[in-house]
Scaffold this motif. Structure first.
Motif, short mmCIF file in Angstrom:
data_model
loop_
_atom_site.label_atom_id
_atom_site.label_comp_id
_atom_site.label_asym_id
_atom_site.label_seq_id
_atom_site.Cartn_x
_atom_site.Cartn_y
_atom_site.Cartn_z
N GLY A 66 1.07 7.78 6.08
CA GLY A 66 1.42 6.42 6.32
C GLY A 66 0.90 5.76 7.46
O GLY A 66 0.15 6.50 8.06
N SER A 67 1.35 4.55 7.85
CA SER A 67 0.96 3.86 9.00
C SER A 67 1.81 3.23 9.66
O SER A 67 2.93 2.98 9.31
CB SER A 67 -0.17 2.59 8.60
N ARG A 68 1.39 3.13 10.91
CA ARG A 68 2.52 2.32 12.05
C ARG A 68 1.81 1.52 12.71
O ARG A 68 0.81 1.61 13.72
CB ARG A 68 3.22 3.61 13.02
N PHE A 69 1.83 0.10 12.32
CA PHE A 69 1.43 -1.18 12.99
C PHE A 69 2.31 -1.49 14.05
O PHE A 69 3.33 -1.58 14.04
CB PHE A 69 1.19 -2.34 12.13
N TRP A 70 1.43 -1.96 15.29
CA TRP A 70 2.38 -2.54 16.22
C TRP A 70 1.67 -3.54 16.90
O TRP A 70 0.45 -4.00 16.82
CB TRP A 70 2.57 -1.49 17.33
N GLU B 171 -1.57 3.06 14.22
CA GLU B 171 -1.71 4.43 14.48
C GLU B 171 -1.24 5.05 12.82
O GLU B 171 -0.39 4.64 12.44
CB GLU B 171 -0.67 5.12 15.43
N SER B 172 -2.13 5.86 12.31
CA SER B 172 -1.99 6.10 11.03
C SER B 172 -2.82 7.49 10.76
O SER B 172 -3.68 8.00 11.30
CB SER B 172 -2.84 5.01 10.00
N THR B 173 -2.28 8.23 9.59
CA THR B 173 -2.61 9.53 9.24
C THR B 173 -2.76 9.30 7.84
O THR B 173 -1.96 8.86 6.91
CB THR B 173 -1.52 10.48 9.41
N LEU B 174 -4.01 9.60 7.19
CA LEU B 174 -4.48 9.21 5.54
C LEU B 174 -3.43 10.36 4.88
O LEU B 174 -3.29 11.33 5.11
CB LEU B 174 -5.86 9.97 5.41
N ASP C 21 5.46 2.42 7.98
CA ASP C 21 5.53 3.00 6.23
C ASP C 21 5.15 4.27 6.12
O ASP C 21 4.72 5.14 6.89
CB ASP C 21 4.81 1.92 5.57
N ASN C 22 5.61 4.87 4.91
CA ASN C 22 5.22 5.85 4.38
C ASN C 22 3.99 5.98 3.31
O ASN C 22 4.20 6.66 2.25
CB ASN C 22 6.34 6.79 3.72
N GLY C 23 3.15 4.85 3.41
CA GLY C 23 2.36 4.44 2.26
C GLY C 23 1.04 5.51 2.34
O GLY C 23 0.89 6.63 2.67
N ILE C 24 -0.01 4.86 1.78
CA ILE C 24 -1.27 5.80 1.72
C ILE C 24 -1.95 5.90 2.95
O ILE C 24 -2.94 7.16 3.14
CB ILE C 24 -2.32 4.90 0.65
N GLY C 25 -1.64 5.34 4.03
CA GLY C 25 -2.28 5.49 5.28
C GLY C 25 -3.67 5.08 5.49
O GLY C 25 -4.36 4.85 4.49
N PHE D 62 0.95 -1.23 -0.02
CA PHE D 62 0.16 -0.11 -0.08
C PHE D 62 0.89 1.37 0.15
O PHE D 62 1.02 1.97 1.05
CB PHE D 62 -1.15 0.03 1.18
N ARG D 63 1.56 1.44 -1.21
CA ARG D 63 2.26 2.62 -1.37
C ARG D 63 1.45 3.78 -1.89
O ARG D 63 0.66 3.72 -2.79
CB ARG D 63 3.59 2.31 -2.18
N ARG D 64 2.24 4.75 -1.85
CA ARG D 64 1.75 6.00 -2.52
C ARG D 64 2.55 6.23 -3.87
O ARG D 64 3.80 6.07 -4.03
CB ARG D 64 2.11 7.40 -1.81
N LYS D 65 1.78 6.54 -4.99
CA LYS D 65 2.51 6.86 -6.15
C LYS D 65 3.56 7.88 -6.18
O LYS D 65 3.26 9.04 -5.69
CB LYS D 65 1.26 7.01 -7.21
N ALA D 66 4.78 7.60 -7.22
CA ALA D 66 5.66 8.40 -7.04
C ALA D 66 6.46 8.74 -5.86
O ALA D 66 7.28 9.79 -5.70
CB ALA D 66 5.26 9.86 -7.92
N VAL D 67 6.32 8.05 -4.94
CA VAL D 67 6.86 8.38 -3.38
C VAL D 67 7.77 7.11 -2.97
O VAL D 67 7.16 6.06 -3.04
CB VAL D 67 5.87 8.52 -2.36
N PRO D 68 9.03 7.39 -3.05
CA PRO D 68 9.95 5.87 -2.73
C PRO D 68 9.61 5.32 -1.41
O PRO D 68 8.90 6.09 -0.37
CB PRO D 68 11.37 6.73 -2.65
N VAL D 69 9.33 3.97 -1.43
CA VAL D 69 8.83 3.27 -0.19
C VAL D 69 9.84 3.22 1.02
O VAL D 69 11.25 2.90 0.39
CB VAL D 69 8.10 1.92 -0.76
N VAL D 70 9.29 3.77 1.85
CA VAL D 70 10.34 3.63 3.19
C VAL D 70 9.73 2.85 4.29
O VAL D 70 8.58 3.13 4.70
CB VAL D 70 10.82 4.81 3.70
#
Length: 750
Positions: free
Chosen positions: A732-736, A726-729, A677-681, A651-659
């Protein structure tokens, strides 16, 4: 003494009345040889001897055997004969053989020619004061502050243990002027001047005390004059607190000083003299203090004005008995100036002028506390008796010496089938089932030895008819005032039905467990069968669609080719869904193999499994060192991290390198691992939905079955942990996941 007082004392009748009214003083007269000639009611009250038992006998009978052997009675008479009187403060004997500490005087009585006619002895029971002195000595030796006492000449009469511990001087060396060597030479003159100028006022000073190591420490010294001299002629007490380090010690010394003032405060009886109309002629300050008035406010008023209204008529009747020459000893309630109830013990005597009634002499001892405790004790006994008899549980008390029942309630009798009288003849072991006696005796002995404060156990009792039943027995130990074991107090509950229900429940649980295991196995077999039967046709569908596209692609045309591709994609998606369902089923059914799992090695292995996806998405995956170790199942945890990392890459964002970052933190006995991750949130409204089965929030752009996070949730739940996100649309998201630390301490990096 003024003339009126001399006339009063010259009256034998009035003196006798006063002597008898002083019920807390032992007053008696002897002849010149020490044989008792007159014996007062106060002497009978204090010493316990009746008049007919002592008349004609020597006063030796009130002295202890060791004092008699040492010649103390003769020495006391000799001193009184030579010095007019002799002070007497020592232990004495009562009629019942008990000892009490008393203070008094022996006065020589001479006629007008100076010839010795006999002696008068006055004793007051000072046992309470002696106990306070012993209490003070004990208390003074355990407090950390230095305490010493002295007389008006500046001589030391007492030092406590803290003094000797600090200065290194023994108590013998400290007494008299010896204590001065412990005070710094520069401070001693000022201290002596303060004592000389005190004139009965408190003193406060700072001075240095020499310690046993040769140093000197500053102390805050407070010296308090006493209202009257006590043992050894002591007229003041000094408390010294070390103030070198903190003010806290000084405050504690002030508190101690307040406590000591309370301990040393004297208590005397209230006394008044009434005229023939019960009007107050004379009242002492203690009586006024007891009722909250001044002496002036009470003189001239009727006795009844101070009584509690409900007691007026009764006390009036008692006063009429004084007119007839009768005495009284009874409790009387007063209402003080504030309207509060004041209980007293009144000792009343009539006063006469010749044959005529002249009034009454009343003495009052405070009795509020005693009455309150009596009322509380009565109420407590009533509540206990009601609880003891009406309790739904059996209650029993056993004497430790005889091991027999000394008290049982009605329920205990009903349970055992014995009457209370029959049980009092039995030992507690007589009711115990033979197979339970050994462990029961072991618990009993541990209670007696103090190894257990209380004991609760299940055992069997045998009824009078020979049948037995199960009980839960809770036992505690009652001790006497010397903390010696006295008796056991037991609460007995009949748990026979509970035992039967427990056995039946255990049987049913075993049957249900066996049945459930069989059904789970059947369900697992069914899942594998269905999965195999479903996947075989799917593989055929996918395979034929692939053959159709390869062999007849040109004839199918563009639209036909699109239909074939959709058939292949649908078959592959359904195959993945079946595999995920099988994975979820395995997660629920597979047996756990808990062990210590090294998260660094585990996550590194999972990263290698998704290496192809990492390269395809050109992602940067950062794994923090020192993730720690947890208690879990390595196989299950591998599935957890595989799903979390796959989701982060997918679940990555377009044109954004995945970290993607993986790190952990320690929370008490738990390790929390984050996959960030720094994805779509995720929209905050849908955070809880992502862990549900088949929940997919992005069905258009991203492939998936909606089962992966459900597997994560179920796996963590089975391992006894927790999970969250914990996530922001759009950011990205932080699963724990949070799992128990393997070693109970563990360290984690961040």
């Amino acid at each position: 003494m003024d003339r009126a007082s001399q006339e009063w004392l010259s009256s034998d009748e009035r003196f006798r009345l006063l002597m008898d009214a002083a019920c807390d003083y032992a007053i008696f007269f002897t002849d010149a040889d020490g044989r008792i000639r007159e014996w007062s009611s106060g002497a009978e009250h204090v010493l316990g001897f009746r008049e007919e038992e002592v008349i004609g006998k020597t006063s030796h009978l009130i002295f202890t055997p060791e004092d008699v052997a040492a010649g103390v009675p003769e020495g006391e008479m000799r001193e009184a004969r030579d010095q007019r009187q002799a002070a007497d403060e020592r232990w004495h004997m009562r009629a019942d053989g008990s000892r009490f500490y008393a203070s008094g005087r022996l006065m020589a009585l001479r006629d007008e020619s100076g010839r010795l006619r006999g002696y008068a002895k006055i004793l007051r029971d000072m046992s309470e004061r002696k106990e306070l002195e012993l209490l003070f000595d004990t208390f003074a030796d355990v407090v950390p502050s230095i305490i010493w006492m002295g007389d008006n000449e500046g001589r030391c009469t007492y030092v406590n243990a803290a003094w000797t511990a600090l200065t290194g001087l023994t108590r013998e060396r400290s007494l008299g002027t010896g204590y001065q060597t412990a005070i710094h030479p520069e401070d001693l003159p000022d201290w002596e001047k303060r004592l000389a100028r005190a004139a009965g006022r408190p003193i406060e000073a700072r001075l240095r005390c020499n310690d046993r190591e040769g140093g000197a420490r500053w102390h805050l010294v407070k010296a308090q004059p006493l209202a009257a001299p006590i043992r050894g002629g002591t007229t003041w007490i000094a408390v010294a607190t070390d103030v070198h380090e903190s003010l806290e010690a000084r405050e504690e010394a002030q508190k101690n000083e307040a406590r000591w003032r309370t301990i040393f405060e004297a208590a005397f009886e209230g006394i008044w003299i009434l005229d023939t109309d019960a009007r107050i002629l004379v009242v002492n300050p203690r009586m006024a203090e007891m009722l909250g008035y001044t002496v002036e406010e009470m003189v001239g008023r009727l006795k009844w004005e101070f009584l509690f209204p409900e007691d007026v008529e009764r006390v009036k009747a008692l006063f009429e008995e004084r007119r007839r020459g009768e005495t009284a000893l009874t409790h009387v309630r007063f209402r003080d100036k504030r309207g509060q109830e004041v209980w007293t013990l009144m000792s009343a005597r009539p006063l006469r002028s010749g044959d005529a009634f002249a009034g009454a002499l009343d003495m009052f001892s405070p009795a509020n506390e005693r009455r309150a405790w009596e009322q509380k004790l009565t109420a407590s006994e009533r509540r206990f008796r009601g609880f003891f008899e009406l309790s739904a549980a059996g209650h029993a008390q056993v004497d430790l010496r005889t091991r027999r029942f000394v008290a049982v309630n009605r329920k205990f009798c009903e349970m055992t089938g014995y009457s209370e009288e029959e049980l009092r003849q039995l030992e507690f072991s007589d009711l115990t089932h033979p197979d339970d006696r050994a462990p029961d005796e072991d618990r009993f002995q541990k209670l007696v030895r103090g190894e257990l404060d209380n004991s609760t156990a299940e055992k069997r009792y045998v009824r009078k008819d020979g049948s037995w039943f199960w009980v839960r027995l809770s036992v505690s130990l009652e001790r006497d005032e010397n903390q010696q074991p006295l008796r056991t107090i037991s609460v007995v509950e009949d748990i026979t039905k509970l035992k039967l229900w427990a056995a039946e429940l255990e049987k049913r649980v075993q049957e249900r467990t066996t049945e459930l295991g069989t059904k789970n196995q059947q369900l697992e077999d069914f899942c594998y069968t269905v999965a195999h039967d479903l996947r075989a046709p799917l593989r055929s569908i996918g395979g034929f669609a692939e053959f159709l596209q390869a062999d007849f692609g040109e004839e199918l045309g563009e639209q036909g080719g699109q239909y074939v591709r959709r058939i292949r994609e649908a078959a592959a998606r359904l195959d993945r869904l079946i595999l995920d369902l099988l994975g979820y089923s395995r997660m629920e059914q597979m047996p756990l193999m808990p062990a210590e799992v090294n998260l660094d090695a585990l996550v590194a292995g999972v990263v290698q499994e998704v290496e192809q996806d990492i390269r395809k998405s050109e992602a940067l995956v950062e794994i923090a060192p020192g993730l720690g170790s947890v208690r879990g199942d390595e196989g299950i945890l591998r599935h957890v991290f595989l799903n979390l990392l796959s989701n982060a890459l997918k679940f990555r964002r377009k044109a954004v390198p995945v970290v993607v970052r993986v790190y952990s933190e320690r929370r008490d006995r738990w390790v929390r691992v984050h996959v960030e991750d720094n994805g779509i949130g995720i929209d905050p409204r849908h955070r809880d939905k992502v862990f549900r089965m088949f929940e997919r929030l992005n069905t258009g752009e991203y492939s998936g079955t909606g089962v992966g996070l459900a597997i994560v949730s179920k796996a963590v739940e089975r391992l006894g942990g927790s999970r969250g996100v914990e996530s922001t649309l759009g950011q990205g998201s932080r699963f724990w996941i949070e799992l128990p630390a393997a070693d109970g301490r563990g360290a984690a990096s961040s």
